[in-house]
Write an enzyme that holds these catalytic residues in place. Structure first.
Site, PDB file in Angstrom:
ATOM      1  N   GLU A   1      -2.234   5.233  -3.559  1.00 37.05           N
ATOM      2  CA  GLU A   1      -2.908   3.817  -3.576  1.00 37.05           C
ATOM      3  C   GLU A   1      -3.871   3.456  -2.218  1.00 37.05           C
ATOM      4  OE1 GLU A   1      -0.087   0.791  -2.190  1.00 37.05           O
ATOM      5  OE2 GLU A   1       1.603   2.220  -2.564  1.00 37.05           O
TER       6      GLU A   1
ATOM      7  N   GLU B   1      -1.548  -1.811  -9.072  1.00 36.13           N
ATOM      8  CA  GLU B   1      -2.613  -2.519  -8.462  1.00 36.13           C
ATOM      9  C   GLU B   1      -3.939  -2.008  -8.897  1.00 36.13           C
ATOM     10  OE1 GLU B   1      -1.499  -1.793  -4.265  1.00 36.13           O
ATOM     11  OE2 GLU B   1       0.496  -2.600  -4.673  1.00 36.13           O
TER      12      GLU B   1
ATOM     13  N   HIS C   1      -0.825  -7.534   0.930  1.00 32.19           N
ATOM     14  CA  HIS C   1       0.204  -8.513   0.746  1.00 32.19           C
ATOM     15  C   HIS C   1      -0.042  -9.861   1.021  1.00 32.19           C
ATOM     16  CE1 HIS C   1       3.078  -4.635   1.650  1.00 32.19           C
ATOM     17  NE2 HIS C   1       2.401  -4.531   0.761  1.00 32.19           N
TER      18      HIS C   1
END
Length: 401
Positions: free
Chosen positions: A357, A261, A231
């Site tokens: 992820e 992503e 982040h």
């Protein structure tokens, strides 16, 4: 002239909501089942995600409280005067505007809908201590109950209409990914590349959803050292040949978040980095194969942990392996009961939507230093899953510029 505590600003006609009225009726019916089960007279929802989920209205707080009050017969949003008629136009039910000339007119308005001395459900994970005390003072509930876990369980199982919207969101994220890939070159900056991805997604959302409200779509595009955190904000750093990159696209459609992503490299990838990247891709593919109905989040996590441990890479894992999708953003809404972590025992069911992820982070000075992350969105089906992310992952497509 007497100044009112509240009023109705039903300005203009009702706008097209993200879903049909029948979708909101079904959601409210599910909430009312919870109310009946726990003998509640009313539910006061104050979070952005639950107000949006049950009413269609996604508020902008800016320091002001908002609510969706649900009774056995009514669904009423309570909004601030600064928004005028927009909350009513974007709510499936009624709307009342509270005035700010007198402190706590918000809670007086809520009490006017719920009545006092009633059994009240609220979101304990959202109310601050101050607001919880005001709820008690103004509503004087005979009994209170935390309704947040029940609403989260309802949100975790997506309707066909929600899955259709999430599917479109994943396609929009792919559009952003390709725009970013095209913008990558030596000398380009993180911020300029991020702008290219964001603009492409916002235009695509407007094309697909011409009657929607547009807000909150963003990109985190990171390079080099800045890839170490998932982040990390965008910077003005210029790309260099051989840089590791992290592409993160987040289109927002009516409060519904999707994500893409990917790990990329500029021009070339060194052997140490390639080895880590390929291992993370392998974990990603293995993890996606585990996302099936009947498997628990903890069980899936343990298997991916073993996969990394066998390759002496588990120490580089920094967070869980995936999470639920729906009404959420980086500042509201988290279906914490559907995260791929060791402490979550939730069993996957058809209709859930979850990401895979895996991320490995190697710190500066180590061979292959950087953050490696792949992210796909999967819909749990009756016999497995459907991957709704289309942008390719891995070295074969993502050594660019």
């Amino acid at each position: 002239m007497e100044r009112p505590e509240n009023y109705r600003c039903h300005n203009g006609q009702k706008a097209a909501l993200p879903f049909a009225v029948e979708e909101y009726e079904a959601r409210l019916a599910g909430l009312r089942d919870l109310m009946e089960l726990h003998a509640l007279d009313a539910v006061v929802l104050t979070s952005m995600h639950n107000v949006a989920y049950y009413s269609g209205f996604l508020y902008c707080s800016f320091g002001r409280p908002y609510a969706c009050v649900v009774t056995p017969t009514d669904c009423v949003t309570v909004s601030a005067g600064i928004d005028a008629g927009q909350p009513w136009r974007r709510s499936v039910g009624d709307n009342i505007t509270y005035t700010d000339w007198q402190r706590d007119n918000f809670w007086r308005t809520v009490a006017g809908v719920t009545g006092t001395g009633k059994a009240i459900g609220c979101e304990a994970d959202h109310l601050t201590m101050v607001q919880a005390e005001k709820l008690n003072v103004f509503l004087k509930p005979s009994r209170g109950m935390d309704i947040a876990p029940g609403t989260m369980a309802q949100r975790m199982l997506k309707s066909p209409a929600e899955i259709a919207l999430i599917r479109q969101g994943a396609q929009v994220a792919d559009v952003g990914g390709y725009a970013i890939r095209d913008a990558v070159k030596v000398g380009a900056t993180e911020i300029e590349i991020a702008i290219a991805g964001r603009d492409a997604m916002e235009r695509e959302i407007a094309r697909r959803f011409p009657e929607s409200e547009y807000r909150d779509t963003w990109v985190w595009f990171q390079s080099g050292l800045n890839t170490d955190g998932a982040h990390n904000p965008v910077t003005n750093r210029a790309l260099q040949r051989g840089d590791i990159l992290s592409l993160n696209c987040f289109p927002m459609i009516s409060g519904y978040y999707t994500a893409l992503e990917r790990t990329l490299f500029v021009g070339e990838v060194d052997p140490a980095s390639l080895k880590i990247w390929e291992a993370n891709v392998a974990a990603h593919e293995y993890g996606m194969s585990l996302l099936k109905p009947g498997a628990s989040c903890a069980e899936i996590t343990a298997k991916i942990n073993t996969f990394f441990a066998e390759r002496d890479l588990l120490q580089y894992r920094t967070f869980g392996y995936g999470h639920s999708f729906g009404v959420l953003s980086h500042y509201y809404g988290r279906e914490a009961g559907l995260e791929l972590r060791e402490d979550i025992e939730t069993v996957l069911e058809p209709g859930m939507v979850i990401s895979m992820e895996p991320m490995l982070t190697l710190t500066e000075g180590q061979p292959g230093a950087g953050g490696y992350r792949e992210h796909d969105i999967l819909v749990i089906t009756e016999d497995g899953n459907e991957n709704i992310t289309g942008y390719p992952y891995g070295p074969g497509f993502n050594v660019v510029g």
